[in-house]
Design a protein around this motif. Structure first.
Motif, PDB file in Angstrom:
ATOM      1  N   UNK A 145      38.423 -20.829 -19.463  1.00  0.00           N
ATOM      2  CA  UNK A 145      39.141 -19.781 -18.745  1.00  0.00           C
ATOM      3  C   UNK A 145      38.474 -18.431 -18.990  1.00  0.00           C
ATOM      4  N   UNK A 146      38.548 -17.567 -17.988  1.00  0.00           N
ATOM      5  CA  UNK A 146      37.883 -16.271 -18.068  1.00  0.00           C
ATOM      6  C   UNK A 146      38.528 -15.397 -19.148  1.00  0.00           C
ATOM      7  N   UNK A 147      37.650 -14.737 -19.926  1.00  0.00           N
ATOM      8  CA  UNK A 147      38.090 -13.767 -20.925  1.00  0.00           C
ATOM      9  C   UNK A 147      37.308 -12.482 -20.683  1.00  0.00           C
ATOM     10  N   UNK A 148      37.395 -11.517 -21.591  1.00  0.00           N
ATOM     11  CA  UNK A 148      36.715 -10.229 -21.383  1.00  0.00           C
ATOM     12  C   UNK A 148      35.210 -10.379 -21.181  1.00  0.00           C
ATOM     13  N   UNK A 149      34.585 -11.234 -21.969  1.00  0.00           N
ATOM     14  CA  UNK A 149      33.135 -11.413 -21.871  1.00  0.00           C
ATOM     15  C   UNK A 149      32.708 -12.151 -20.610  1.00  0.00           C
ATOM     16  N   UNK A 150      33.605 -12.900 -20.009  1.00  0.00           N
ATOM     17  CA  UNK A 150      33.293 -13.694 -18.824  1.00  0.00           C
ATOM     18  C   UNK A 150      33.801 -15.115 -18.999  1.00  0.00           C
ATOM     19  N   UNK A 151      33.178 -16.026 -18.258  1.00  0.00           N
ATOM     20  CA  UNK A 151      33.557 -17.439 -18.356  1.00  0.00           C
ATOM     21  C   UNK A 151      32.762 -18.094 -19.483  1.00  0.00           C
ATOM     22  N   UNK A 152      33.435 -18.635 -20.498  1.00  0.00           N
ATOM     23  CA  UNK A 152      32.684 -19.292 -21.580  1.00  0.00           C
ATOM     24  C   UNK A 152      32.177 -20.675 -21.149  1.00  0.00           C
ATOM     25  N   UNK A 153      30.974 -21.001 -21.591  1.00  0.00           N
ATOM     26  CA  UNK A 153      30.402 -22.331 -21.387  1.00  0.00           C
ATOM     27  C   UNK A 153      30.572 -23.066 -22.704  1.00  0.00           C
ATOM     28  N   UNK A 178      29.163 -16.383 -18.885  1.00  0.00           N
ATOM     29  CA  UNK A 178      28.661 -15.982 -17.572  1.00  0.00           C
ATOM     30  C   UNK A 178      29.700 -15.114 -16.892  1.00  0.00           C
ATOM     31  N   UNK A 179      29.218 -14.154 -16.094  1.00  0.00           N
ATOM     32  CA  UNK A 179      30.137 -13.232 -15.407  1.00  0.00           C
ATOM     33  C   UNK A 179      30.939 -13.924 -14.311  1.00  0.00           C
ATOM     34  N   UNK A 180      30.324 -14.866 -13.581  1.00  0.00           N
ATOM     35  CA  UNK A 180      31.024 -15.559 -12.498  1.00  0.00           C
ATOM     36  C   UNK A 180      31.002 -17.060 -12.743  1.00  0.00           C
ATOM     37  N   UNK A 181      31.889 -17.766 -12.050  1.00  0.00           N
ATOM     38  CA  UNK A 181      31.946 -19.216 -12.191  1.00  0.00           C
ATOM     39  C   UNK A 181      30.701 -19.876 -11.617  1.00  0.00           C
ATOM     40  N   UNK A 182      30.164 -19.316 -10.515  1.00  0.00           N
ATOM     41  CA  UNK A 182      28.956 -19.875  -9.910  1.00  0.00           C
ATOM     42  C   UNK A 182      27.773 -19.789 -10.863  1.00  0.00           C
ATOM     43  N   UNK A 183      27.655 -18.641 -11.547  1.00  0.00           N
ATOM     44  CA  UNK A 183      26.556 -18.491 -12.512  1.00  0.00           C
ATOM     45  C   UNK A 183      26.753 -19.410 -13.717  1.00  0.00           C
ATOM     46  N   UNK A 184      28.005 -19.653 -14.084  1.00  0.00           N
ATOM     47  CA  UNK A 184      28.284 -20.575 -15.194  1.00  0.00           C
ATOM     48  C   UNK A 184      27.876 -21.993 -14.817  1.00  0.00           C
ATOM     49  N   UNK A 185      28.173 -22.398 -13.568  1.00  0.00           N
ATOM     50  CA  UNK A 185      27.761 -23.733 -13.116  1.00  0.00           C
ATOM     51  C   UNK A 185      26.241 -23.847 -13.074  1.00  0.00           C
ATOM     52  N   UNK A 186      25.561 -22.789 -12.620  1.00  0.00           N
ATOM     53  CA  UNK A 186      24.092 -22.809 -12.586  1.00  0.00           C
ATOM     54  C   UNK A 186      23.526 -22.894 -14.005  1.00  0.00           C
TER      55      UNK A 186
END
Length: 84
Positions: free
Chosen positions: A37-45, A57-65
């Protein structure tokens, strides 16, 4: 008598194929990374094997990449330079 033997034979073959299909379906679920889940830093992997955060990652798409790149690097993929 013969009919029962033939029927049991085909039932066993059918059960065998069901086991194979279930194995194939379950094998695809074993992704070692997930997006939290998104927190201050972004989406954790998160690495599910070690249960630790390996990046943000800042966005979910970048996290998936990022997950795809991590999986690729584990299997021998080497990043190339982008042409300008």
């Amino acid at each position: 008598m013969i009919f029962k033997l033939i029927l049991n034979f085909w039932i066993e073959i059918f059960k065998f194929w069901i086991k194979i299909f279930r194995f194939i379906i379950r094998r695809g679920d074993k992704m070692p990374y997930r997006i939290g889940k998104k927190i201050k830093k972004g989406y954790p992997i998160i690495n599910k094997d070690r249960n630790e955060i390996v990046g943000y990652s800042k966005t979910k798409e970048k996290a998936k990449a990022s997950i795809r790149a991590r999986l690729g690097s584990e299997h021998g993929w080497k990043p190339r330079r982008r042409k300008k």
